[in-house]
Design a protein around this motif. Structure first.
Motif, PDB file in Angstrom:
ATOM      1  N   ASP A   1       9.596  -2.752   5.073  1.00  0.00           N
ATOM      2  CA  ASP A   1       8.218  -3.518   5.061  1.00  0.00           C
ATOM      3  C   ASP A   1       8.040  -4.518   3.865  1.00  0.00           C
ATOM      4  OD1 ASP A   1       6.042  -4.497   6.709  1.00  0.00           O
ATOM      5  OD2 ASP A   1       4.734  -2.965   6.128  1.00  0.00           O
TER       6      ASP A   1
ATOM      7  N   ASN B   1       3.727   2.057   2.272  1.00  0.00           N
ATOM      8  CA  ASN B   1       4.933   1.227   2.217  1.00  0.00           C
ATOM      9  C   ASN B   1       6.119   1.666   1.096  1.00  0.00           C
ATOM     10  OD1 ASN B   1       4.515  -0.132   4.581  1.00  0.00           O
ATOM     11  ND2 ASN B   1       3.329  -1.561   3.580  1.00  0.00           N
TER      12      ASN B   1
ATOM     13  N   HIS C   1       0.744  -1.121   0.081  1.00  0.00           N
ATOM     14  CA  HIS C   1      -0.179  -0.045   0.152  1.00  0.00           C
ATOM     15  C   HIS C   1       1.009   1.260   0.080  1.00  0.00           C
ATOM     16  CE1 HIS C   1       1.020   0.834   4.258  1.00  0.00           C
ATOM     17  NE2 HIS C   1       0.585  -0.661   4.356  1.00  0.00           N
TER      18      HIS C   1
HETATM   19 MG   LIG Z   1       4.322  -0.586   6.587  1.00  0.00          MG
END
Ligand SMILES: [Mg+2]
Ligand SMILES: Nc1ncnc2c1ncn2[C@@H]1O[C@H](COP(=O)(O)OP(=O)(O)O)[C@@H](O)[C@H]1O
Length: 418
Positions: free
Chosen positions: A333, A315, A312
């Motif tokens: 991430d 990130n 998303h």
């Molecule tokens: Mg994250």
């Protein structure tokens, strides 16, 4: 007695500077931000797409960032940090002040935001010893007990202090020295060789091996040619572990301005609203660099093949140097994630569930990346993924989890065959 805060001054603290960017106030129930005249005259474009320098004020667009405009919403923590903050406000504020505003939140964050912005309620502190703002700052300081020592002891203690509520990944910001295993939560002092790190713990419902897996994914990202900072797996005991990564928004004690893709476009990261092509176009627009666009494409390829469907808009980030030039931030991430109902958050040339070689090549084409360049990137990442499948079972990953990882990566690799 707690008083709501009505004006917050926003400062740029990048690379040792301290300069007023503007003020945040409330317009009825909506926060509104205006650039300061001096910043408008010769300040950096900290958020060039949605918040270019102009005299008229800015308003945020969506509830999930408390209607804070994109430049500032990046300074709010997500899930875990917000939870700690809410716990803090519940504990120390009287019940009439339950409705804390986003200005209160930023004042609480003060100097400790990620990136390079800092926040100060506007008034002369020396005149207002008993105001809520000062109480807030004092309480916040008192709330942060300092821990230092060897990593295994300190991290175990941090887990106890933080608790581990369902669903949120607890995190801690520390200074860490990999060579001596020294770690401290005291971010205010200079501990020679220790550098700023972010530590992520598993959520309560998760097995400790999610941290080992994130660490292996970080190794694979590096082998795939992505810009992955130094990282480390902390095995804390029979049931506990953590994943640590060196912070890229700090260079020693200096701060670096970071903008997430979500903040830059002022979009709600929880709702899939952009795709990889738009991301790559933003990269081109901001960095003006073909190398950066190709690096971002490599990141997309990695996410597809290694099944990181938590892709998303929070990130992905950009960072700004001292002169105002933008570059891609290192990746973060980077983890196995099977996505919401099996879908990527950002689709690849229209395909969010099972992107294939042709979707990736189409994305490359639309983003002005040469097909042979894209092919080479896909082949390299595929080859790293194949090696990963041969060694994942050498690591102590929970069986059910490793089986899912193997199953999904195998399927993704098969989709890369033309
Ligand atoms: Mg994250
Ligand atoms: N190495 C890093 N340096 C600086 N900031 C980071 C780094 N890694 C992550 N972050 C920031 O911290 C936030 C949370 O980290 P992330 O790994 O995305 O955790 P989560 O799994 O909870 O989403 C990210 O959105 C990013 O803004």
């Amino acid at each position: 007695m707690y008083q709501p805060i009505s004006i917050v001054n926003v400062y740029y603290r990048g690379f040792g500077a301290k300069r007023l960017i503007g003020k945040l106030t409330m317009d009825g129930r909506r926060p509104t931000f205006g650039y300061d005249a001096a910043w408008l005259a010769d300040g950096l474009e900290l958020s060039p797409i949605e918040m270019p320098l102009r005299a008229a004020p800015y308003y945020g667009t969506h509830a999930s960032s408390h209607y804070l405009c994109g430049l500032l919403s990046d300074s709010l923590p997500d899930g875990w940090g917000m939870l700690l903050m809410d716990r803090f406000f519940r504990k120390f504020m009287d019940s009439s002040a339950q409705q804390v505003s986003v200005l209160d939140r930023l004042a609480y964050i003060g100097d400790s935001a990620m990136g390079a912005l800092s926040f100060e309620p506007e008034h002369d502190l020396s005149d207002t010893i008993d105001t809520g703002e000062l109480t807030l700052a004092k309480l916040a300081a008192a709330n942060q007990s300092i821990l230092s020592g060897q990593d295994s002891d300190i991290l175990a203690e941090l887990i106890v202090i933080g608790g581990s509520p369902q669903g949120a990944r607890p995190k801690a910001l520390v200074l860490y020295d990999k060579s001596s295993d020294f770690i401290t939560t005291d971010l205010t002092r200079d501990y020679s060789s220790a550098t700023p790190w972010l530590i992520k713990f598993p959520a309560q419902s998760e097995h400790k091996s999610v941290c080992l897996l994130e660490s292996l994914y970080a190794d694979m990202a590096k082998q795939s040619g992505l810009n992955m900072p130094a990282h480390h797996y902390f095995d804390i005991g029979e049931k506990s572990a953590a994943f640590g990564v060196e912070r890229f928004d700090r260079i020693g004690s200096q701060r670096v301005h970071i903008h997430t893709l979500a903040g830059l476009l002022d979009i709600d990261f929880r709702i899939p609203s952009i795709d990889y092509l738009q991301y790559l176009r933003c990269v081109r627009m901001l960095t003006q660099s073909q190398v950066a666009v190709e690096a971002a494409f490599r990141h997309a390829v990695f996410n597809v093949i290694f099944n990181n469907k938590d892709d998303h808009s929070k990130n992905f980030s950009f960072m700004m140097d001292e002169t105002g030039r933008w570059s891609l931030s290192p990746v973060y991430d980077i983890a196995y994630n099977s996505g919401m109902n099996g879908y990527h958050q950002m689709d690849v040339a229209g395909e969010a569930r099972h992107p294939t070689l042709s979707h990736l090549l189409k994305l490359a084409k639309l983003a002005d990346i040469k097909q042979n360049k894209a092919q080479a990137i896909i082949e390299q990442v595929t080859s790293v993924a194949k090696d990963f499948l041969t060694m994942i079972n050498d690591h102590d990953i929970e069986k059910e989890l490793s089986n899912r990882v193997i199953h999904d990566i195998e399927a993704n690799i098969n989709r890369m065959a033309s």
